[in-house]
Scaffold this motif. Sequence first.
Motif, PDB file in Angstrom:
ATOM      1  N   GLU A  25       0.898  -1.105   0.179  1.00 44.40           N
ATOM      2  CA  GLU A  25       0.054   0.000  -0.032  1.00 44.40           C
ATOM      3  C   GLU A  25       0.912   1.163  -0.011  1.00 44.40           C
ATOM      4  OE1 GLU A  25      -4.046  -1.072   2.536  1.00 44.40           O
ATOM      5  OE2 GLU A  25      -2.209  -1.676   3.439  1.00 44.40           O
ATOM      6  N   VAL A  26       1.857   1.141   0.398  1.00 42.77           N
ATOM      7  CA  VAL A  26       3.083   2.515   0.808  1.00 42.77           C
ATOM      8  C   VAL A  26       4.399   1.781   0.541  1.00 42.77           C
ATOM      9  CG1 VAL A  26       3.795   4.038   1.925  1.00 42.77           C
ATOM     10  CG2 VAL A  26       1.558   3.514   2.344  1.00 42.77           C
ATOM     11  N   LEU A  27       5.037   2.310  -0.461  1.00 44.51           N
ATOM     12  CA  LEU A  27       6.325   2.129  -0.565  1.00 44.51           C
ATOM     13  C   LEU A  27       7.127   3.399  -0.518  1.00 44.51           C
ATOM     14  CD1 LEU A  27       8.236  -0.047  -3.159  1.00 44.51           C
ATOM     15  CD2 LEU A  27       8.924   2.267  -2.974  1.00 44.51           C
ATOM     16  N   ALA A 224      20.472  -7.043 -10.137  1.00 49.38           N
ATOM     17  CA  ALA A 224      19.190  -7.545 -10.485  1.00 49.38           C
ATOM     18  C   ALA A 224      18.149  -6.610 -10.207  1.00 49.38           C
ATOM     19  CB  ALA A 224      18.862  -9.040  -9.591  1.00 49.38           C
ATOM     20  N   GLU A 225      17.128  -6.687 -11.108  1.00 49.25           N
ATOM     21  CA  GLU A 225      15.964  -5.693 -10.923  1.00 49.25           C
ATOM     22  C   GLU A 225      14.691  -6.391 -10.579  1.00 49.25           C
ATOM     23  OE1 GLU A 225      15.995  -2.952 -14.217  1.00 49.25           O
ATOM     24  OE2 GLU A 225      17.750  -2.333 -13.834  1.00 49.25           O
ATOM     25  N   VAL A 226      13.729  -5.787 -10.310  1.00 46.85           N
ATOM     26  CA  VAL A 226      12.448  -6.398  -9.823  1.00 46.85           C
ATOM     27  C   VAL A 226      11.462  -5.171 -10.003  1.00 46.85           C
ATOM     28  CG1 VAL A 226      12.600  -6.077  -7.469  1.00 46.85           C
ATOM     29  CG2 VAL A 226      10.969  -7.607  -8.210  1.00 46.85           C
ATOM     30  N   ASP A 227      10.244  -5.560 -10.383  1.00 45.48           N
ATOM     31  CA  ASP A 227       9.114  -4.591 -10.506  1.00 45.48           C
ATOM     32  C   ASP A 227       8.200  -4.614  -8.951  1.00 45.48           C
ATOM     33  OD1 ASP A 227       9.455  -3.582 -12.853  1.00 45.48           O
ATOM     34  OD2 ASP A 227       8.054  -4.697 -13.786  1.00 45.48           O
ATOM     35  N   VAL A 228       8.137  -3.537  -8.329  1.00 44.95           N
ATOM     36  CA  VAL A 228       7.499  -3.446  -6.991  1.00 44.95           C
ATOM     37  C   VAL A 228       6.060  -2.817  -7.295  1.00 44.95           C
ATOM     38  CG1 VAL A 228       7.637  -3.026  -4.618  1.00 44.95           C
ATOM     39  CG2 VAL A 228       9.622  -3.596  -5.954  1.00 44.95           C
ATOM     40  N   ARG A 229       4.997  -3.482  -6.953  1.00 43.28           N
ATOM     41  CA  ARG A 229       3.725  -2.842  -6.952  1.00 43.28           C
ATOM     42  C   ARG A 229       3.323  -2.033  -5.726  1.00 43.28           C
ATOM     43  NH1 ARG A 229       2.063  -2.336 -12.338  1.00 43.28           N
ATOM     44  NH2 ARG A 229       3.279  -4.074 -13.487  1.00 43.28           N
ATOM     45  N   SER A 230       2.849  -0.705  -5.803  1.00 38.58           N
ATOM     46  CA  SER A 230       2.396  -0.069  -4.370  1.00 38.58           C
ATOM     47  C   SER A 230       0.932   0.827  -4.912  1.00 38.58           C
ATOM     48  CB  SER A 230       3.534   0.611  -3.893  1.00 38.58           C
ATOM     49  OG  SER A 230       3.015   1.011  -2.602  1.00 38.58           O
ATOM     50  N   GLU A 231       0.211   0.927  -3.917  1.00 36.41           N
ATOM     51  CA  GLU A 231      -0.794   1.901  -4.225  1.00 36.41           C
ATOM     52  C   GLU A 231      -0.370   3.275  -4.329  1.00 36.41           C
ATOM     53  OE1 GLU A 231      -4.465   1.254  -2.078  1.00 36.41           O
ATOM     54  OE2 GLU A 231      -4.306  -1.120  -2.142  1.00 36.41           O
ATOM     55  N   VAL A 232       0.587   3.552  -3.546  1.00 32.49           N
ATOM     56  CA  VAL A 232       1.330   4.876  -3.293  1.00 32.49           C
ATOM     57  C   VAL A 232       2.844   4.898  -3.070  1.00 32.49           C
ATOM     58  CG1 VAL A 232       0.560   5.223  -0.838  1.00 32.49           C
ATOM     59  CG2 VAL A 232       1.145   7.045  -2.417  1.00 32.49           C
ATOM     60  N   VAL A 233       3.503   5.736  -3.572  1.00 30.75           N
ATOM     61  CA  VAL A 233       5.086   5.888  -3.593  1.00 30.75           C
ATOM     62  C   VAL A 233       5.165   7.210  -2.949  1.00 30.75           C
ATOM     63  CG1 VAL A 233       7.062   6.109  -4.444  1.00 30.75           C
ATOM     64  CG2 VAL A 233       5.445   4.465  -5.803  1.00 30.75           C
ATOM     65  N   VAL A 234       5.918   7.074  -1.875  1.00 30.26           N
ATOM     66  CA  VAL A 234       6.346   8.463  -1.118  1.00 30.26           C
ATOM     67  C   VAL A 234       7.994   8.564  -1.315  1.00 30.26           C
ATOM     68  CG1 VAL A 234       6.719   9.302   1.301  1.00 30.26           C
ATOM     69  CG2 VAL A 234       4.806   7.880   0.863  1.00 30.26           C
ATOM     70  N   ASN A 235       8.007   9.679  -1.904  1.00 28.92           N
ATOM     71  CA  ASN A 235       9.305  10.352  -2.408  1.00 28.92           C
ATOM     72  C   ASN A 235      10.073  11.143  -1.148  1.00 28.92           C
ATOM     73  OD1 ASN A 235      11.583  11.559  -3.142  1.00 28.92           O
ATOM     74  ND2 ASN A 235      10.586  12.740  -5.092  1.00 28.92           N
ATOM     75  N   ALA A 236      10.766  10.398  -0.361  1.00 26.76           N
ATOM     76  CA  ALA A 236      11.244  10.968   1.033  1.00 26.76           C
ATOM     77  C   ALA A 236      12.803  11.170   0.787  1.00 26.76           C
ATOM     78  CB  ALA A 236      11.023  10.349   2.243  1.00 26.76           C
ATOM     79  N   VAL A 372       1.608   9.192  -5.933  1.00 23.32           N
ATOM     80  CA  VAL A 372       3.055   9.897  -5.649  1.00 23.32           C
ATOM     81  C   VAL A 372       2.758  10.941  -4.398  1.00 23.32           C
ATOM     82  CG1 VAL A 372       5.110  10.915  -5.924  1.00 23.32           C
ATOM     83  CG2 VAL A 372       4.159   9.519  -7.787  1.00 23.32           C
ATOM     84  N   ILE A 373       3.423  10.849  -3.301  1.00 27.58           N
ATOM     85  CA  ILE A 373       3.419  11.762  -2.274  1.00 27.58           C
ATOM     86  C   ILE A 373       4.821  12.224  -2.274  1.00 27.58           C
ATOM     87  CG2 ILE A 373       3.159  12.361   0.003  1.00 27.58           C
ATOM     88  CD1 ILE A 373       0.592  12.068  -1.387  1.00 27.58           C
ATOM     89  N   ALA A 374       5.155  13.571  -2.027  1.00 28.29           N
ATOM     90  CA  ALA A 374       6.587  13.920  -1.777  1.00 28.29           C
ATOM     91  C   ALA A 374       6.565  14.765  -0.446  1.00 28.29           C
ATOM     92  CB  ALA A 374       6.912  14.913  -3.062  1.00 28.29           C
ATOM     93  N   VAL A 375       7.526  14.563   0.198  1.00 30.69           N
ATOM     94  CA  VAL A 375       7.866  15.295   1.487  1.00 30.69           C
ATOM     95  C   VAL A 375       9.211  15.722   1.575  1.00 30.69           C
ATOM     96  CG1 VAL A 375       8.007  12.828   2.833  1.00 30.69           C
ATOM     97  CG2 VAL A 375       7.643  14.916   3.913  1.00 30.69           C
ATOM     98  N   ALA A 376       9.627  16.782   2.102  1.00 28.66           N
ATOM     99  CA  ALA A 376      10.669  17.348   1.957  1.00 28.66           C
ATOM    100  C   ALA A 376      10.965  18.493   2.902  1.00 28.66           C
ATOM    101  CB  ALA A 376      11.363  17.734   0.563  1.00 28.66           C
ATOM    102  N   GLY A 377      12.119  19.169   3.133  1.00 27.55           N
ATOM    103  CA  GLY A 377      12.217  20.328   4.227  1.00 27.55           C
ATOM    104  C   GLY A 377      12.244  19.886   5.710  1.00 27.55           C
ATOM    105  N   GLY A 378      12.035  20.693   6.401  1.00 23.99           N
ATOM    106  CA  GLY A 378      12.042  20.466   7.840  1.00 23.99           C
ATOM    107  C   GLY A 378      13.352  20.229   8.539  1.00 23.99           C
ATOM    108  N   LYS A 379      13.734  19.702   9.596  1.00 21.75           N
ATOM    109  CA  LYS A 379      14.566  19.732  10.308  1.00 21.75           C
ATOM    110  C   LYS A 379      14.668  18.381  10.997  1.00 21.75           C
ATOM    111  CE  LYS A 379      15.203  22.673  13.977  1.00 21.75           C
ATOM    112  NZ  LYS A 379      15.151  21.773  14.939  1.00 21.75           N
TER     113      LYS A 379
END
Length: 576
Positions: A25-27, A224-236, A372-379
């Motif tokens: 569900e989340v990668l 080696a490579e593999v396809d991974v299925r996910s409902e949403v990917v989080v770019n962190a 896709v969800i992206a999260v960045a910044g902060g401390k």
Amino acid sequence: MTAVPPLGPEQRARAWAELAEQSFEVLVVGGGVTGAGVALDAATRGLRTALVEARDFASGTSSRSSKLFHGGLRYLEQFDFGLVREALHERDLSVNRIAPHLVKPVPFLYPLTRRGWERPYVTAGLALYDGLARLGALSEPMPAQKHLTRTGARRMFPALKPDAFVGAVRYYDAQADDARHTLTVARTAAAYGATVLNSAEVVSFLHAGGRVVGVRVRDVETGAEVDVRSEVVVNATGVWTDDIQTLIGGRGRFHVRASKGVHIVVPRDRINGEAGLILRTEKSVLFVIPWGSHWIVGTTDTDWELDKAHPAASRADIDYILEHVNEVLSVPLTHDDITGVYAGLRPLLSGESESTSQLSREHAVARPMPGVIAVAGGKYTTYRPMAADAVDAVADDVTRRVPPSVTENIPLVGAEGYAAMVNSLDGLSDRWGIPRFRAEHLLNRFGSLTPEVLALAADRPELLEPVPGAEEYLMVEMVWGVEHEGALHLDDLLARRTRISIETAHRGVESAEPVARAVAPSLGWDADRVTAEVQGYAARVEAERLSQAAPDDQEADAARIAAPDTRAVLVGRTPS
């Protein structure tokens, strides 16, 4: 929480099978503190979660900070009370509930340089700082500010020049080994069911019907490579956020620029003091931070547009730090006093309009495209609310209801039972025949997992010997690092599982071969692989030394990237 699963070679093989066979569900892409925090938050909400990191956990920004868990005193001057309050709450949570074995209070002196107005001005700021920390505090708060005369300040910090200040105010913050803390967050996510992998690089994104439905992941160790299925990917991915967005395709909602921060490490006996220092410079704030048997001094704040994986400290950076710290020290530091140097990149948010230009002090969460969800910044200190906000945003992309975050009440592995084990320190020391100070050292790195770490030496008593050339650490910590903490290379052990690379004058070179031989059976290394790892590590150290002698960023970068890269990561590399 169930038993903590080891992140070792067998788990790594299982994790690769899980990536190929399961649908998530989340990668999460990115194994810094934010990505690890997202994985923990998602897993503890019951979501099927995976975390992939192209290099090593905390190998970027999250191992190269000032090692502070703090509210950000300087943000009060910018009237950013919300950010300071949030950070102080997170400091309180970590010290008292989430990670008491890792996050510890530390006193600081704020030297006063002007008579009259400065003391009441600083007093008001620190009173507000302490007051915000007390709002909803979990337990007895840290000591309040204490005013010191010049004589009193020099009694606490004899290394200060008498004419460099007129008095001081003592206040408290907290500190942690950032790399160990990040790793512990990732291990806690794994304990709650997340599939966690380092040396796993996302090389492309899978699309269907106008949305992202997964990623293609490459094993950096085997190709080696593999396809991974996910409902949403989080770019962190921090400073790599824009690189990953380019790989996804489409336009990002915000951009991230890299600001380089450099720190130096010097032996404790080179500065006579019993607290940290916070000093103002014309550009930023300079910290002098107690760090075990060393001091950490930094940081700088300069734009960086060169290699992101291995940001290089130049001689100009080091000279800047020495010049400013020596303004207040009675015995100046020199280049010869420096044990270690490290450079990290802070991911600062930059927007496309005036309304978003202030994002650099905050974090942001965006949905640049479906899936896709992206999260960045902060401390670093606010990683947990950053992660919670990101998983809140995941709700629009997963097919079932997402419950609220619970990580405020989730201790990290090693926290449960830590206080009781501290009270039994003498028994632990006697049981394993190690000095009390070594038992305490282990407790403050592994918490209540310490008996499990030591148990590796039950049939191998030689593992209770100190690491050659780095006697603060035991050999058993190295074997634990590869069998339980996912270390795959020598620099994982010497730079992040421990801090030998910055805490010894030889920067780990003298420790490399004995450590490589000790962990070789666990990792399946033959004699040739041991030699290659030792030589590769020595080349890294030599490249860093050369870069730190270079006059500017361009020459420093050229010297640093000349060393062979332990991990042949493909995406986001700066062309050479």
